[in-house]
Write an enzyme that holds these catalytic residues in place. Structure first.
Site, mmCIF file in Angstrom:
data_model
loop_
_atom_site.group_PDB
_atom_site.id
_atom_site.type_symbol
_atom_site.label_atom_id
_atom_site.label_comp_id
_atom_site.label_asym_id
_atom_site.label_seq_id
_atom_site.Cartn_x
_atom_site.Cartn_y
_atom_site.Cartn_z
ATOM 1 N N ASP A 41 0.838 -1.193 0.000
ATOM 2 C CA ASP A 41 0.000 0.000 0.000
ATOM 3 C C ASP A 41 0.876 1.248 0.000
ATOM 4 O OD1 ASP A 41 -2.343 -1.460 0.047
ATOM 5 O OD2 ASP A 41 -2.558 -1.371 2.236
ATOM 6 N N TYR A 69 6.656 -8.424 8.467
ATOM 7 C CA TYR A 69 6.404 -6.991 8.606
ATOM 8 C C TYR A 69 6.668 -6.550 10.034
ATOM 9 C CZ TYR A 69 3.522 -7.592 4.357
ATOM 10 O OH TYR A 69 3.058 -7.899 3.108
ATOM 11 N N ASP A 83 -6.489 2.111 8.070
ATOM 12 C CA ASP A 83 -5.133 2.600 8.336
ATOM 13 C C ASP A 83 -5.164 4.108 8.547
ATOM 14 O OD1 ASP A 83 -5.205 3.817 5.798
ATOM 15 O OD2 ASP A 83 -4.179 2.138 4.843
ATOM 16 N N ARG A 174 -3.539 -4.600 7.670
ATOM 17 C CA ARG A 174 -4.457 -3.620 8.277
ATOM 18 C C ARG A 174 -5.751 -4.271 8.740
ATOM 19 N NH1 ARG A 174 -7.093 -0.957 3.319
ATOM 20 N NH2 ARG A 174 -5.974 -1.903 1.567
#
Length: 282
Positions: A41, A69, A83, A174
């Site tokens: 993203d 991540y 987010d 997310r």
């Protein structure tokens, strides 16, 4: 002049799309044949695997690699996009302990079904969800099977928590952040995200898009797959995309000629091994 090809490890900055990164690499290497494996993203940073030249045909074999991540979530605030880039839709008081946050994260470890969020590039009827959402229409994609191998709390200073997650390709982190907020009854959204690894590839070895440098060889794109070395006759048949005898291997595998050259990727299909990708010589 020898064509530029291979696999690039790129460190994507915040605020640009994965396609923007591809465009930067195209201009830098003066070639159109560039693609990426695994979108990030715009708000996310970190590792993108970029294929150049014939390596673009091998990118699909990288999709199954686990992704690692590190990120941050904020409890007590829910947003439209799940987010920090979205509009706030709900706020709530935060009265939870670090132990409770960690437990909510660990409860998501394992295999489950996850529905792509409304603001995502997933498609329904050929239409991207985020395009419909921006026009006030809500489309729902079918849930997908994902796997979370680890979801660990790194720090907690209410209402902010940092974490590390290892998950399968196609997982929306997310959504995981929002699910933590739901489990704690206060809501949450993803505040920051950085992809630090894809399989054995690490962001520490990556470079900015404008300074991507020399690609790794084609073989790097299949280094995680089993390897099958062929004799001269088999290599000749494989270079023309002909079926081979089964190798007895599970899933796709790279096939190499006697000279060590990567010919392509095959996969066993009953009594035959059939080509998935054949790399025509330059």
């Amino acid at each position: 002049m020898t064509a530029v090809e291979g696999l690039l490890l790129v460190d994507k900055p915040r605020g640009v799309t994965s396609h923007d990164v591809v465009d930067v690499v195209r201009r830098g290497l003066a070639t159109r044949k560039v693609g990426h494996a695994g979108t990030l993203d715009p708000m996310a940073t970190g590792l993108l695997l970029i294929g150049v030249g014939r390596a673009t045909r091998l990118l699909r074999f990288l999709g199954a690699l686990p992704k690692t991540y590190e990120g941050a979530l904020r409890l007590g605030i829910e947003t439209t996009t799940l987010d920090a880039d979205g509009d706030v839709v709900r706020e709530a008081a935060v009265d939870v302990t670090a132990a409770e946050v960690g437990n909510a994260m660990r409860a998501l470890v394992g295999e489950s079904l996850q529905r792509p969020p409304a603001y995502s590039a997933a498609k329904v009827g050929g239409r991207k969800l985020y395009e419909a959402a921006r026009e006030g229409e809500r489309l729902e994609a079918e849930p997908r099977t994902i796997r979370v191998d680890a979801f660990d709390l790194l720090s907690y200073d209410a209402p902010d928590a940092t974490f590390r997650v290892v998950c399968s390709g196609g997982t929306y982190v997310r959504v995981l952040a929002a699910e933590v907020g739901t489990a704690l009854s206060c809501g949450a959204h993803l505040g920051a995200l950085r992809r630090t690894a894809i399989g054995s590839y690490a962001v520490d070895d990556a470079a900015p898009p404008e300074d991507a440098g020399e690609p790794l060889p084609l073989e790097a794109a299949v280094s995680h797959l089993p390897r099958l070395d062929l004799d001269a006759d088999e290599a000749e048949a494989a270079s023309h995309g002909r079926p081979l005898g089964p190798a007895g291997l599970t899933g796709p595998y790279g096939v190499f000629g006697p000279d060590g050259r990567l010919i392509g990727v095959y996969e066993d299909d009953g009594p035959r091994a059939r080509p998935q990708v054949i790399l025509a010589p330059l």
